[in-house]
Enzyme design. Structure first.
Site, PDB file in Angstrom:
ATOM      1  N   GLU A   1       8.256  -7.418   7.092  1.00 58.11           N
ATOM      2  CA  GLU A   1       8.287  -8.192   5.699  1.00 58.11           C
ATOM      3  C   GLU A   1       6.933  -7.611   4.951  1.00 58.11           C
ATOM      4  O   GLU A   1       6.494  -8.304   4.101  1.00 58.11           O
ATOM      5  CB  GLU A   1       8.083  -9.818   5.967  1.00 58.11           C
ATOM      6  CG  GLU A   1       9.211 -10.263   6.142  1.00 58.11           C
ATOM      7  CD  GLU A   1      10.683  -9.690   5.523  1.00 58.11           C
ATOM      8  OE1 GLU A   1      10.275  -9.600   4.445  1.00 58.11           O
ATOM      9  OE2 GLU A   1      11.689  -9.337   5.947  1.00 58.11           O
TER      10      GLU A   1
HETATM   11  C1  FAD Z   1      10.697  -5.925  15.180  1.00 63.64           C
HETATM   12  C2  FAD Z   1      10.888  -5.449  14.042  1.00 63.64           C
HETATM   13  C3  FAD Z   1      11.835  -6.289  13.152  1.00 63.64           C
HETATM   14  C4  FAD Z   1      11.997  -5.502  11.820  1.00 63.64           C
HETATM   15  N1  FAD Z   1      12.988  -6.121  11.105  1.00 63.64           N
HETATM   16  C5  FAD Z   1      13.389  -5.291  10.059  1.00 63.64           C
HETATM   17  C6  FAD Z   1      14.556  -5.896   9.253  1.00 63.64           C
HETATM   18  O1  FAD Z   1      15.165  -6.701   9.567  1.00 63.64           O
HETATM   19  N2  FAD Z   1      14.911  -5.160   7.936  1.00 63.64           N
HETATM   20  C7  FAD Z   1      14.117  -4.014   7.451  1.00 63.64           C
HETATM   21  O2  FAD Z   1      14.393  -3.458   6.693  1.00 63.64           O
HETATM   22  N3  FAD Z   1      12.996  -3.686   8.292  1.00 63.64           N
HETATM   23  C8  FAD Z   1      12.662  -4.369   9.337  1.00 63.64           C
HETATM   24  N4  FAD Z   1      11.524  -4.028  10.139  1.00 63.64           N
HETATM   25  C9  FAD Z   1      10.936  -3.010   9.659  1.00 63.64           C
HETATM   26  C10 FAD Z   1       9.345  -3.537   9.127  1.00 63.64           C
HETATM   27  O3  FAD Z   1       9.231  -4.133   7.866  1.00 63.64           O
HETATM   28  C11 FAD Z   1       8.510  -2.149   8.705  1.00 63.64           C
HETATM   29  O4  FAD Z   1       8.266  -1.607  10.171  1.00 63.64           O
HETATM   30  C12 FAD Z   1       7.090  -2.511   8.164  1.00 63.64           C
HETATM   31  O5  FAD Z   1       7.472  -2.802   6.765  1.00 63.64           O
HETATM   32  C13 FAD Z   1       6.112  -1.235   8.036  1.00 63.64           C
HETATM   33  O6  FAD Z   1       6.684   0.043   7.755  1.00 63.64           O
HETATM   34  P1  FAD Z   1       6.587   1.186   8.839  1.00 63.64           P
HETATM   35  O7  FAD Z   1       6.794   0.588  10.127  1.00 63.64           O
HETATM   36  O8  FAD Z   1       7.514   2.463   8.451  1.00 63.64           O
HETATM   37  O9  FAD Z   1       4.870   1.475   8.912  1.00 63.64           O
HETATM   38  P2  FAD Z   1       4.421   2.575   7.743  1.00 63.64           P
HETATM   39  O10 FAD Z   1       4.879   2.014   6.196  1.00 63.64           O
HETATM   40  O11 FAD Z   1       4.496   3.624   8.178  1.00 63.64           O
HETATM   41  O12 FAD Z   1       2.922   1.827   7.630  1.00 63.64           O
HETATM   42  C14 FAD Z   1       1.957   2.457   8.651  1.00 63.64           C
HETATM   43  C15 FAD Z   1       0.620   1.758   8.486  1.00 63.64           C
HETATM   44  O13 FAD Z   1       0.202   2.369   7.160  1.00 63.64           O
HETATM   45  C16 FAD Z   1      -0.029   1.147   6.498  1.00 63.64           C
HETATM   46  N5  FAD Z   1       0.292   1.687   4.908  1.00 63.64           N
HETATM   47  C17 FAD Z   1       1.287   2.190   4.388  1.00 63.64           C
HETATM   48  N6  FAD Z   1       1.440   2.517   2.937  1.00 63.64           N
HETATM   49  C18 FAD Z   1       0.226   1.851   2.657  1.00 63.64           C
HETATM   50  C19 FAD Z   1      -0.313   1.754   1.663  1.00 63.64           C
HETATM   51  N7  FAD Z   1       0.243   2.073   0.086  1.00 63.64           N
HETATM   52  N8  FAD Z   1      -1.693   1.418   1.263  1.00 63.64           N
HETATM   53  C20 FAD Z   1      -2.479   0.862   2.551  1.00 63.64           C
HETATM   54  N9  FAD Z   1      -1.780   0.908   3.468  1.00 63.64           N
HETATM   55  C21 FAD Z   1      -0.495   1.372   3.834  1.00 63.64           C
HETATM   56  C22 FAD Z   1       0.539  -0.022   6.771  1.00 63.64           C
HETATM   57  O14 FAD Z   1       0.002  -1.144   6.511  1.00 63.64           O
HETATM   58  C23 FAD Z   1       0.600   0.276   8.386  1.00 63.64           C
HETATM   59  O15 FAD Z   1      -0.482  -0.335   8.629  1.00 63.64           O
HETATM   60  C24 FAD Z   1      11.285  -4.411  11.395  1.00 63.64           C
HETATM   61  C25 FAD Z   1      10.066  -3.716  12.384  1.00 63.64           C
HETATM   62  C26 FAD Z   1      10.035  -4.140  13.443  1.00 63.64           C
HETATM   63  C27 FAD Z   1       9.381  -3.805  14.319  1.00 63.64           C
END
Ligand code: FAD
Length: 596
Positions: free
Chosen positions: A443
């Site tokens: 989220e």
């Molecule tokens: C168990 C689980 C359930 C989930 N359920 C859903 C779901 O139902 N629907 C759905 O669509 N998604 C879902 N997700 C996805 C989840 O919302 C994302 O994993 C999350 O938004 C982070 O994206 P990412 O994993 O690609 O990390 P990234 O976006 O690659 O981020 C990696 C790190 O970089 C930091 N970062 C990235 N951009 C910035 C910035 N601009 N400024 C500062 N820091 C930054 C982040 O805070 C993080 O620490 C789920 C994930 C999991 C693990």
């Protein structure tokens, strides 16, 4: 054995004694006469369902996880999950806070929220299935066409069908502007959607007859970035004219993710292969529409963490009263036994009180926010609705990030109370800690929440929303300043309010020169705002509890003791956070990227 007792007395205290929910409800159609007795009856039943049906399934879900059949693409939830869901639907729980026009009961969000605290305490993984459906309901309710509403809302409201949100793709998580899933318009007004989504919670399972996916995708020729994203409703089975699920749609689960916690919730890779979908809201404005679901989900994630904080505390407290180790430093407290219970030791008490304070502060804060949501959506006066909407916008990222960070701290402290036994699966504490970790990530990660708070909610309007909430805090502080019994609460609250105002101005000025300054300050800044809000609610709790505590009532004595602990032991974290936030971007940005 893990234990969970629904904290009904505490919930009633917050809603009716602290926040005067009855007078809030009296201004909201369609249930202006909703009183404490009725709410209590509903919550009693919800608590029974949580503790008797869901809680026993919590370790089962963790051990078994969900099963994926590659031949069919079907997913089976852990044993008992489906049956529990059917009971939940039969009892009408999904419809509690939904619009009566679509079969809902029209009860307040604040009531639904309290229900969800208990469901999450009992079983977060299970609770995500109906929780996401409610988000999908809200999104379609706000942005669906009349036909979409007629087709989907009654099924989501009854719980016959569940919902998902499909945003994330392998290369695109936080930055949704990168998303690639494509939607091609068809002559009949529908779209053919192709792409790969990952991490989709409840993407496939056997709990409901149909799954309503809300999918972000790009139209042909759409602008790059977040301005070119549209939202589509993509059902697993295409609804027939009579409303029953018909032809299987080409959206299928390709695999399940193996993960740290919430094993009972199916986290799915979803493949769309020319799947049929229908546009929700305006073309290229999909993120705007999806924000309805995301905002609801953000408070929902805060409630997941509140639930875990409460259950972790309850188990740690029960253990600390029973476990005999060592003697009290002040002399034996249980001289007839071989050792004293560990609850006599000051540091065990610190751990217990930390978890309890984060639960009690979180309950007050999130219940307040839910009441503001009720005002935003249901109050007859447009000005009151707008003011409430501003507070909801300001406080939602705080509810998401502060409550989830606190839960991680609280669940870890609660596990520590068990010593080595906390690390052993039998007691359930390590599951609680594993389950709590995801709440800080999905989220929108907590970093993203803090950027949202600082940049979009505070700096973008020169602190106007923050000042309006601050005026409420200040009015309370001034009104109670004359009561010497309140001095221990009012002085630190007023002091922190001053410091927060100055900190906001300082960061705002620095950020005008260099945007990295906002990025460097955001995370400690959000925690300062969270503590400030908690300090306000603990001062209000103290005010309500004081007289009755002095009269000798144990319930209120405990409320007062927890409030005092919070102010003396947890609130001082803000001194460090303010120093961190003020230290700026220099030390973070100095090192060359190649040196990492
Ligand atoms: C168990 C689980 C359930 C989930 N359920 C859903 C779901 O139902 N629907 C759905 O669509 N998604 C879902 N997700 C996805 C989840 O919302 C994302 O994993 C999350 O938004 C982070 O994206 P990412 O994993 O690609 O990390 P990234 O976006 O690659 O981020 C990696 C790190 O970089 C930091 N970062 C990235 N951009 C910035 C910035 N601009 N400024 C500062 N820091 C930054 C982040 O805070 C993080 O620490 C789920 C994930 C999991 C693990």
């Amino acid at each position: 054995m893990p234990v969970y007792t629904p904290p009904l007395r505490d919930i009633r205290f917050v809603l009716f004694e602290l926040l005067d929910a009855a007078s809030e409800f009296s201004q909201l159609p369609p249930h202006p006469d909703l009183d404490e007795d009725t709410v209590s009856q509903v919550l009693d039943e919800g608590g029974k369902f949580a503790s008797e049906v869901l809680y026993p399934l919590n370790p089962v879900g963790d051990r078994e996880g969900c099963q994926f059949d590659p031949a069919t693409g079907n997913v089976t939830a852990p044993a008992g999950f489906r049956d529990a869901y059917q009971q939940f639907v039969a009892a009408g729980w999904p419809s509690l806070a939904c619009d009566p026009a679509f079969g809902g009961q029209g009860l307040p969000m604040a009531l639904n929220n309290a229900l969800y605290e208990m469901l999450n305490s009992a079983n977060q993984a299970w609770t995500m299935y109906p929780g996401l459906s409610h988000g999908a309901y809200e999104c379609l309710h706000a942005h669906g066409t009349p036909q979409q509403k007629a087709q989907y809302l009654p099924k989501l409201v009854s719980g016959e069908w569940t919902g998902t949100m499909c945003l994330t793709e392998p290369h695109c998580g936080t930055d949704l502007g990168l998303l690639k899933t494509r939607a091609v318009p068809q002559a009949d007004g529908s779209y053919r959607i192709t792409g790969a989504k990952i991490f989709i919670s409840a993407g496939e399972h056997d709990l409901s007859a149909n799954i309503v996916h809300l999918v972000l995708a790009r139209l042909p020729g759409a602008p790059e970035g977040t301005r070119g994203i549209s939202l589509f409703v993509v059902p697993k089975f295409l609804p027939q004219a009579d409303g029953t699920p018909g032809e299987r749609n080409a959206i299928r689960c390709g695999a399940l993710e193996h993960k740290m916690g919430i094993h009972g919730n199916a986290t799915c890779q979803m493949n769309l292969d020319d799947a049929s979908g229908w546009l929700v809201g305006e073309p290229d404005r999909g993120l705007n529409a999806m924000f309805v679901m995301m905002n609801a989900a953000r408070l929902g994630v805060g409630m997941q963490s509140l639930g875990l904080t409460e259950v972790a505390y309850q188990n740690a407290a029960a253990y600390a009263r029973e476990r005999l180790q060592g003697r009290s430093l002040g002399g034996a407290k249980a001289a007839d036994r071989p050792a004293d219970p560990i609850v006599v030791h000051p540091d065990v008490r610190r751990m217990l009180l930390t978890a309890r304070a984060y639960a009690e502060g979180g309950r007050a804060f999130s219940s307040y926010l839910a009441l503001m949501l009720d005002r935003e959506h249901g109050h007859p006066d447009a000005a009151v609705r707008q003011e409430a909407a501003d507070e909801v916008a300001l406080l939602t990222p705080v509810a998401k990030a502060f409550l989830t960070d606190n839960a991680w701290i609280a669940c870890s402290e609660a596990l520590q109370v068990f010593g080595g036994h906390g690390y052993i699966a039998e007691w359930g504490m390590e599951q609680t800690l594993r389950d709590a970790r995801i709440n800080m990530i999905y989220e929108g990660t907590n970093t993203i929440q803090s950027l949202d708070l600082l940049a979009r909610k505070v700096l973008a309007d020169n602190g106007a929303k923050l000042r309006r909430f601050g005026a409420k805090v200040q009015a309370f502080a001034e009104a109670k300043a004359g009561d010497p019994r309140m001095a221990a609460f009012i002085a630190p609250l007023a002091d922190l309010g001053d410091k927060l105002g100055k900190l906001t101005m300082e960061i705002g000025m620095k950020a005008q020169q260099d945007r990295d300054e906002a990025g460097a300050a955001a995370v400690p800044y959000l925690r300062v705002v969270g503590h400030w809000a908690f300090a306000y609610f603990f001062a209000r709790i103290a005010r309500v509890a004081l007289d009755r505590a002095e009269g000798g009532d144990d319930f209120y004595k405990a409320k007062l003791a927890v409030a005092r602990f919070y102010v003396e032991r947890l609130l001082p974290e803000t001194a460090m956070l303010i120093r961190q936030a003020r230290s700026g971007a220099g030390s973070l940005m100095a090192m060359d990227e190649t040196l990492f």
